[in-house]
Design an enzyme around this catalytic site. Structure first.
Site, PDB file in Angstrom:
ATOM      1  N   GLY A  11       0.765  -1.242   0.000  1.00 30.66           N
ATOM      2  CA  GLY A  11       0.000   0.000   0.000  1.00 30.66           C
ATOM      3  C   GLY A  11       0.794   1.290   0.000  1.00 30.66           C
ATOM      4  N   HIS A 108       0.967   0.755 -13.691  1.00 29.40           N
ATOM      5  CA  HIS A 108       1.696  -0.480 -14.005  1.00 29.40           C
ATOM      6  C   HIS A 108       3.194  -0.219 -13.986  1.00 29.40           C
ATOM      7  CE1 HIS A 108       2.150  -4.524 -15.507  1.00 29.40           C
ATOM      8  NE2 HIS A 108       3.030  -4.074 -16.377  1.00 29.40           N
TER       9      HIS A 108
END
EC number: 2.1.2.2
Length: 201
Positions: A11, A108
């Site tokens: 995270g 990505h």
């Protein structure tokens, strides 16, 4: 505009984005963190920052179709307008994709179309490439195949290890993603009709 962030793991990108939402450096309201792994560290980050969170797994839902339905229902209940994927390791499908077309962005860790899918940084390092990168793109039904919004190269240095390269890719992500998200949400909010315009229509 209410925003949800989807994440599956540690995270770090969630925390960078969340802090900017909380400081109003990115427009909109961060209304939800959704995580598909109830033990993931990203949930602890959400708790620490006071961000509402929810978690579901495919297993507890009895299959992918029901999982997708329940996640979509959660988004409707929270009145979510826009979805940010930040290390969410599942393919978006079903009703979410159909109802949030053009309102789901993904980060990505590669210079797409190179190295779609998982382990992109490790694969680029193993191939002894001179550079890799980071891509922000919209989600479609394919695997990391949606329209590209922004990209930035990250050089692979002769002195790099897989770990040092991963850190520099993450550093690039933490710079690029919030800037791109801020621009997207600013543009969307500028296009939204005002209350007077809504009442006139």
């Amino acid at each position: 505009m209410k925003v949800a962030i989807f994440a599956s793991g540690n995270g770090t990108n969630f925390e960078v984005l969340a802090k900017k939402f909380l400081k109003h450096e990115i427009p909109g309201q961060l209304a939800l963190l959704f995580c598909d792994h109830p033990q993931a560290n990203v949930i602890e980050r959400a708790k620490r920052l006071g961000v509402t969170w929810a978690s579901l797994t495919v297993k507890e839902c009895g299959g992918k179709a029901e999982y997708e339905r329940r996640v979509y229902q959660l988004l409707i209940e929270k009145k979510i307008d826009f979805i940010i994927l930040a290390g969410y390791l599942r393919v978006i499908g079903g009703p979410i994709l159909a109802n949030y077309e053009g309102r789901i962005v993904n980060l990505h860790p590669a210079y797409l179309p190179e190295y779609p899918g998982l382990h992109s940084i490790e694969r680029a390092f193993a191939d002894q490439r001179k550079q890799t990168g980071v891509t922000v793109h919209y989600i479609d039904a394919g695997l990391d195949s949606g329209p590209i919004i922004a990209q930035k190269h990250v050089p692979i240095l002769p002195t790099d290890t897989a770990k040092s390269l991963e850190q520099r890719v993450h550093d690039c992500e933490h710079q690029l993603y919030p800037a791109v998200v801020k621009q997207i949400l600013t543009n969307l909010l500028e296009k939204e009709p005002t209350k007077n315009e809504k009442s006139d229509s």
